[in-house]
Design an enzyme around this catalytic site. Structure first.
Site, short mmCIF file in Angstrom:
data_model
loop_
_atom_site.label_atom_id
_atom_site.label_comp_id
_atom_site.label_asym_id
_atom_site.label_seq_id
_atom_site.Cartn_x
_atom_site.Cartn_y
_atom_site.Cartn_z
N CYS A 41 0.82 -1.22 0.00
CA CYS A 41 0.00 0.00 0.00
C CYS A 41 0.85 1.27 0.00
O CYS A 41 1.59 1.53 0.96
CB CYS A 41 -0.93 0.00 1.22
SG CYS A 41 -1.95 1.49 1.33
N LYS A 88 -8.79 -10.28 5.04
CA LYS A 88 -8.76 -9.36 6.17
C LYS A 88 -9.24 -10.05 7.45
O LYS A 88 -10.27 -10.72 7.45
CB LYS A 88 -9.63 -8.15 5.87
CG LYS A 88 -9.11 -7.33 4.69
CD LYS A 88 -10.10 -6.26 4.25
CE LYS A 88 -9.60 -5.54 3.01
NZ LYS A 88 -10.59 -4.60 2.46
N VAL A 112 -6.25 0.12 4.67
CA VAL A 112 -5.09 0.58 5.41
C VAL A 112 -4.64 1.89 4.76
O VAL A 112 -4.95 2.15 3.59
CB VAL A 112 -3.94 -0.46 5.37
CG1 VAL A 112 -4.33 -1.70 6.13
CG2 VAL A 112 -3.54 -0.82 3.95
N GLU A 137 -7.04 7.24 7.12
CA GLU A 137 -6.75 8.13 6.00
C GLU A 137 -5.33 8.69 6.17
O GLU A 137 -5.03 9.39 7.13
CB GLU A 137 -7.76 9.26 5.85
CG GLU A 137 -9.15 8.78 5.43
CD GLU A 137 -9.15 8.12 4.05
OE1 GLU A 137 -8.66 8.73 3.08
OE2 GLU A 137 -9.62 6.98 3.96
N SER A 138 -4.47 8.38 5.21
CA SER A 138 -3.03 8.62 5.38
C SER A 138 -2.67 10.08 5.57
O SER A 138 -1.78 10.41 6.37
CB SER A 138 -2.27 8.04 4.18
OG SER A 138 -2.65 8.66 2.97
#
Length: 229
Positions: free
Chosen positions: A12, A39, A52, A64-65
């Site tokens: 990711c 998952k 993720v 949320e990155s």
């Protein structure tokens, strides 16, 4: 102090943003890997979007990155990754938003597109995004090598993961970063050498294999569903 745990998946790019930020801030943390094709039961309750990354900090859950990076910046300001000047902080957020809303969607739409005519349109659109980033972003932001000159920022950490994966577009769609994008190319060369990038990076072949189903149109994950035209 509550421990930091990043729920992640090595494939990711969004999770890589946060992994790099944790490393750049020299924080102690643990990684918890999730198999996105299988998952575990504990994952859904902490990740409402079933994606993720998720940052766990004591009883706090952040997902949320870009928001995770903001949380880390505010919670651990000792090694700052946003400028003190409000105008420059606003500039940083504008370009992080550009990455999230203008660059990344075209990256995935181009990769997912199956018709040659649509691919041609999206290659042109991606080229426009890259030239804009180079000329209106890097060329006006600073003298480099990073977005804000000599100091790394959250802009750099937000942009880098999908540029690490750019060979995927080259492999499957014949897309290259234009030679005219000199600042962008120079920045990418410098970013590849950052220790946080080296620790979290994978070789192009890993990414090319990981995105096979995107390229052939069979990907069914959350990001593919969100980005498919």
């Amino acid at each position: 102090m509550p421990k930091l745990e990043l729920v992640t998946a090595e494939v990711c790019p969004f999770a890589q943003r946060n992994h790099m930020t944790l490393l750049e801030k020299n924080l102690e943390f643990e990684l918890r890997e999730v198999d996105l094709d299988n998952k575990p039961n504990w994952f859904e309750p902490i990740s409402p979007y079933s994606k993720v990354p998720v940052l766990c900090h004591g009883n706090i859950r952040v997902y949320e990155s870009a928001i995770i990076n903001e949380y880390l910046e505010e919670s651990f300001p000792e090694r700052r990754l946003l400028p003190d000047d409000p105008g420059k902080r606003a500039n940083a957020r504008i370009w992080i938003d550009f990455d999230n809303t203008k660059f990344i969607p075209v990256f995935y739409k181009l990769l997912l597109a199956q018709e040659a005519s649509l691919q041609k349109i999206l290659v042109a659109e991606m080229t426009e995004r890259l030239v804009f980033l180079d000329q209106d972003g890097f060329s006006s932001a600073s003298e480099g090598p990073y977005w804000f000159g000599q100091k790394l920022s959250l802009v750099d950490l937000s942009l880098y993961p999908h540029f690490e994966r750019f060979p995927v577009l080259t492999e499957y769609r014949g897309m290259n970063i234009p030679r005219s994008c000199r600042r962008l190319r120079a920045w990418l060369d410098v970013m590849r050498e950052r220790s946080s990038a080296v620790v979290t990076a994978h070789e192009p072949g890993f990414h090319i294999q990981a995105y096979t189903q995107y390229a052939d149109g069979t990907a069914s994950g959350t990001t593919a569903k969100d980005m498919r035209i």
